[in-house]
Write a protein that holds these residues in place. Structure first.
Motif, PDB file in Angstrom:
ATOM      1  N   THR A   1       4.416 105.063 -76.929  1.00 58.37           N
ATOM      2  CA  THR A   1       3.049 104.842 -77.397  1.00 58.37           C
ATOM      3  C   THR A   1       2.702 103.368 -77.266  1.00 58.37           C
TER       4      THR A   1
ATOM      5  N   VAL B   1       0.217 100.284 -78.035  1.00 60.03           N
ATOM      6  CA  VAL B   1      -0.749  99.890 -79.063  1.00 60.03           C
ATOM      7  C   VAL B   1      -1.276  98.491 -78.755  1.00 60.03           C
TER       8      VAL B   1
ATOM      9  N   GLU C   1       6.265  99.836 -80.242  1.00 61.94           N
ATOM     10  CA  GLU C   1       7.133 100.185 -81.365  1.00 61.94           C
ATOM     11  C   GLU C   1       6.942  99.255 -82.560  1.00 61.94           C
TER      12      GLU C   1
ATOM     13  N   LEU D   1       3.583 100.104 -84.332  1.00 61.30           N
ATOM     14  CA  LEU D   1       3.659 101.368 -85.072  1.00 61.30           C
ATOM     15  C   LEU D   1       4.333 101.169 -86.415  1.00 61.30           C
TER      16      LEU D   1
ATOM     17  N   ILE E   1       1.869 103.497 -88.535  1.00 65.57           N
ATOM     18  CA  ILE E   1       1.204 104.548 -87.772  1.00 65.57           C
ATOM     19  C   ILE E   1       2.229 105.604 -87.384  1.00 65.57           C
ATOM     20  N   GLU E   2       1.922 106.841 -87.676  1.00 64.28           N
ATOM     21  CA  GLU E   2       2.823 107.937 -87.322  1.00 64.28           C
ATOM     22  C   GLU E   2       2.300 108.637 -86.079  1.00 64.28           C
TER      23      GLU E   2
END
Length: 331
Positions: free
Chosen positions: A2, A4, A322, A325, A330-331
């Protein structure tokens, strides 16, 4: 993985006429000049040309897809802070813009997130608004690095940081209202020289004053723009601490030992700078932030990290997503 982008800015397409509302001058407003383009105004003075990604969530999402960004965290453009205004006016503005930010995020709440703003000149009001904003959906808060002549070590600001620590509210510190403006009125020198200095001033005011000794280690704190000039000048600061008692009088430990108390973003724009930053801070303390959608932001978001020729794949994963998150929960 993910990805971000934890440092972007927003302005609503429109908001109430603040000059009329409060009966005073020089409030920020937006003059739309042509489809998709506008000028941020402060009173009757032009502040900055902007375009629709600042207010249009569909354009934001298109640009995120273009740059393979999964989640974007937005915060107010610092011209909206209003720290110089009466506290009740700044508090009302904070609530207005915080609610408008969540309206933008509502178009895709899984991908668009927001940080609140607060009336930092009134610590009680700031604590009330940041708690309200967290409950309504904000991930955390963005604050300026000073309020007038009060730096980050001011007891009121320390109290606010302790409040955020106690409620697990992440804090992004953004430089604003830069020093030395009378000598830097050309070539964007306020942004190129004074802004990095403002950020380093914020970091060092917490370290050298001993404020970090009084703030819970639970505080999640991040400084924008790679921490400004902090990483490059840290050796100078350590040297001064070792050899001048006036530097270490309130700071019990060598300044470089405090890099585990805060994070920085990756908006440094060169391979060499990012390499130094990760060596000084550790790859677990750097989060990808673009400062978009402004011209001084990263134009191809994440490219610096993705294409870096010395960072390991583990470091890249941490910086690209990472760390953010974990920092923002943040999940």
């Amino acid at each position: 993985m993910t990805v971000v982008d934890m440092h972007t800015h927003f302005l609503p397409k429109q908001w109430p006429d603040l000059a009329k509302k409060f009966g005073s001058q020089d409030w920020p407003w937006m003059r739309h000049t042509e489809p998709g383009k506008a000028m941020i105004m402060v009173g009757d003075k032009e502040f900055r040309p902007v375009y629709e990604a600042l207010w249009d969530p569909s354009v934001r999402l298109e640009e995120m897809d273009r740059d393979s960004v999964d989640i974007q965290i937005m915060c107010a453009t610092p011209v909206l802070f209003n720290y110089e205004r009466p506290a009740h006016q700044a508090a009302e503005c904070a609530e207005i813009f915080n609610d408008l930010a969540l309206e933008i995020c509502s178009h895709n709440p899984n991908r668009l997130k927001a940080l609140a703003q607060v009336p930092l000149q009134d610590i009680d009001a700031a604590c009330i608004e940041v708690s309200r904003a967290k409950k309504t959906g904000h991930l955390g808060v963005q604050i300026g690095n000073h309020v007038g002549n009060k730096d980050m070590d001011d007891e009121g600001l320390v109290t606010f940081l302790q409040h955020c620590a106690s409620e697990d509210i992440p804090v992004l510190v953004h430089p604003w209202d830069m020093l030395g403006r009378e000598r830097m009125n050309k070539y964007m020198l306020q942004w190129l020289v004074a802004m990095p200095a403002e950020t380093q001033l914020g970091v060092l005011s917490l370290i050298l004053s001993g404020a970090f000794e009084r703030i819970s280690k639970d505080l999640k704190l991040c400084f924008a723009h790679g921490g400004g000039s902090f990483a490059f000048q840290l050796g100078r600061v350590d040297n001064a601490w070792k050899h001048r008692d006036i530097v270490r009088q309130d700071c019990p430990n060598i300044p470089s030992s405090y890099t585990d108390r805060f994070y920085v973003d990756s908006a440094v724009f060169s391979n060499e700078s990012l390499e130094l930053l990760t060596k000084v801070m550790g790859d677990d303390r750097v989060m990808m932030g673009s400062d978009s959608p402004f011209p001084l932001g990263e134009q191809s978001v994440g490219k610096l990290v993705r294409e870096h020729d010395t960072l390991s794949e583990l470091s890249k994963r941490r910086i690209l997503g990472e760390n953010s998150l974990k920092f923002f929960g943040i999940e």
